[in-house]
Structures are given as structure tokens and as C-alpha cells.
Write an enzyme that holds these catalytic residues in place. Structure first.
Site, PDB file in Angstrom:
ATOM      1  N   ASP A   4      43.604  35.321  37.545  1.00 34.74           N
ATOM      2  CA  ASP A   4      42.157  34.645  37.892  1.00 34.74           C
ATOM      3  C   ASP A   4      41.037  35.597  37.328  1.00 34.74           C
ATOM      4  OD1 ASP A   4      40.591  32.371  38.994  1.00 34.74           O
ATOM      5  OD2 ASP A   4      40.434  33.802  41.063  1.00 34.74           O
ATOM      6  N   ASP A  62      37.057  35.334  39.015  1.00 35.22           N
ATOM      7  CA  ASP A  62      36.376  35.762  40.205  1.00 35.22           C
ATOM      8  C   ASP A  62      37.205  36.289  41.347  1.00 35.22           C
ATOM      9  OD1 ASP A  62      33.874  35.037  39.205  1.00 35.22           O
ATOM     10  OD2 ASP A  62      34.551  32.952  39.207  1.00 35.22           O
ATOM     11  N   ASP A  69      43.467  35.913  43.825  1.00 35.56           N
ATOM     12  CA  ASP A  69      42.917  36.324  44.919  1.00 35.56           C
ATOM     13  C   ASP A  69      42.849  35.178  45.950  1.00 35.56           C
ATOM     14  OD1 ASP A  69      40.740  34.953  43.819  1.00 35.56           O
ATOM     15  OD2 ASP A  69      39.578  35.599  45.356  1.00 35.56           O
TER      16      ASP A  69
END
Length: 259
Positions: free
Chosen positions: A13, A15, A209
Site C-alpha cells: 500500500d 499511504d 497499514d
């Protein structure tokens, strides 16, 4: 328990993993450089459909992360790929930005509000009442409803912004029709991404995250999963979920030596 194959390909990922609020996460540059030097297939993923891969390449480059355009995979690209396999050369009424419209044009789709095959909802900074009303009427008239991703909110310096999932819920309430969400946690986004780089889930890993999108999508796609604690999910949050990542690490810096 059967041992997994060594990791040959990486999906990560963007961000919360490589960058946070426009600033690179310490170790992200070393991780990307190690991937590029190794020659291993990799993709940087985002559910955000606003930007083209070229836009994101430039944004990452400005903060010192050298990610080639062909190594960026967005929910807009995954949506275009999905539609090209389901209904090649179709027509669509689109609510979204250049990332989505460019991907659809490149896939051979025609944008129209005259009896389109699909209504496709992505992210935009300017959701208009007029556009939403038109989308609702076209869906009621028979257009099929597709959304790039189910994220309810997006980040901004001022706080949360309504995102695709929230706007999709409004349209669903008005039409009674649920959209098909292409982006994470749908494993379809991961599988199409793996196909793009010629990788196999058994020898691939996903870094994210968020438990509810990144880890879930990687898990359902049959990949190893690594949760970093530099984004939304905290260590305390993990026990809320009935599934677990393969490993929890503090940040992307802890994974450099695994490449």
C-alpha cells in the site's frame, strides 16, 4: 502446516506504508531501492482513484521515492481492467477524476449519459448533486452500478473527507442497488495486480497499514501479509479482527532485509 514458498514478489500500500501525510516513512526509500535493485516484481497500490499512475509517480518522486509508472496499481486501473474483461468496449457514466476516466478511455470505454451500460463511481473533490441525481436515474433505468473502492472516508489536513463508500451508500439508498466494489478489500484488485506483474499469490506478500483493507485483501488473495504500524491500525486494534496478518512490524524499514 505446509511451509510457504519464499517471497518473490511484493505488493505494498502507499499511504500509511511508504508515506504519511505527504512525508516519506523512514526506510521507504531503502525498501523501494532494494526492490528495484533486486529485479523482483512489485507493485505500489492505492484505493484512491483520483490520480493516474503517472501523477502518482511524480508525487512519489518529489518525496524521494523512485517508483516507475508501471509499478503503480490503482483502484481505477483495476476497475478498468475488470470492466474490459466483463464487458469489452462498453459505455459508462462516470463520476470521478482523471485517474478513473483515463483508465477507462485506455480500456476502450466511451463516456456517455445516454443509456450507458454502467454507472461508475470513483473519488472526486467535487461531488455534485446534479451528477449524483443523474447517476441515480441511470441506475434506476437499468445501468449497472460499479464503484472503485468501499472506503467511507479519506484523509485531509483538516480532517476526514467523504469518500467513495459514503457516496455509494447514498446512491444505494436512493436506488436500492448495491454497487460492485473493485478495490481493496476485494481480492480481485490484488489478483489483477499480480497478473500485471506476472506473479503468483503463493510466492507474494502484501504490506499494508489497515487490517480491514490491506491485510484482508492480501489474506483472501492467498498472500503473506505484513501489517505496519505507521498508518491507521494500531497494535490495540488488531484483536478486534477475527483474522491475523502473517507478521506485525513497526514500519517498512523492518522489511528491507526480507527483499
Amino acid at each position: 502446516m505446509t511451509e510457504r514458498k519464499p517471497i518473490e514478489s511484493w505488493l505494498t500500500d502507499m499511504d500509511g506504508v511508504l508515506m504519511h501525510e505527504g512525508v516519506p516513512v523512514p526506510g521507504a526509500d531503502a525498501f523501494i531501492k532494494k526492490l528495484r535493485d533486486s529485479g523482483r516484481p512489485f507493485l505500489v497500490l492505492t484505493n484512491n482513484s483520483i490520480y493516474t499512475a503517472r501523477d502518482l509517480h511524480a508525487r512519489l518522486n518529489r518525496i524521494g521515492l523512485e517508483v516507475p509508472v508501471e509499478n503503480i496499481w490503482t483502484s481505477a486501473l483495476a476497475t478498468a481492467k475488470f470492466l474490459d474483461t466483463q464487458h469489452p468496449g462498453g459505455t459508462a457514466y462516470v463520476i470521478g477524476e482523471a485517474g478513473l476516466t483515463t483508465a477507462l478511455h485506455d480500456a476502450g470505454y466511451v463516456m456517455t449519459d445516454a443509456e450507458p451500460d454502467f454507472v461508475i463511481l470513483g473519488e472526486t473533490r467535487t461531488y455534485s448533486f446534479e451528477a449524483l441525481t443523474k447517476a441515480i436515474r441511470l441506475i434506476n433505468a437499468g445501468a449497472r452500478f460499479i464503484a472503485t473502492n468501499p472506503d467511507n472516508t479519506g484523509p485531509s489536513p483538516e480532517g476526514a473527507l467523504p469518500a467513495t463508500g459514503s457516496v455509494a451508500a447514498l446512491i444505494t439508498k436512493a436506488t436500492g442497488k448495491e454497487p460492485y466494489f473493485v478495490g481493496k478489500p476485494n481480492p480481485l484488485m490484488m489478483r489483477t495486480g499480480l497478473n500485471v506483474i506476472g506473479a503468483h499469490s503463493e510466492s507474494s506478500a502484501m504490506i499494508g497499514d489497515r487490517m480491514d483493507t490491506d491485510v484482508l485483501a492480501g489474506l483472501e488473495a492467498g498472500m503473506e501479509t505484513f501489517l505496519v504500524l505507521t498508518g491507521l491500525t494500531t497494535k490495540r486494534d488488531i484483536d478486534q479482527y477475527p483474522y491475523r496478518p502473517t507478521k506485525v512490524v513497526d514500519s517498512i524499514a523492518d522489511l528491507v532485509d526480507l527483499v
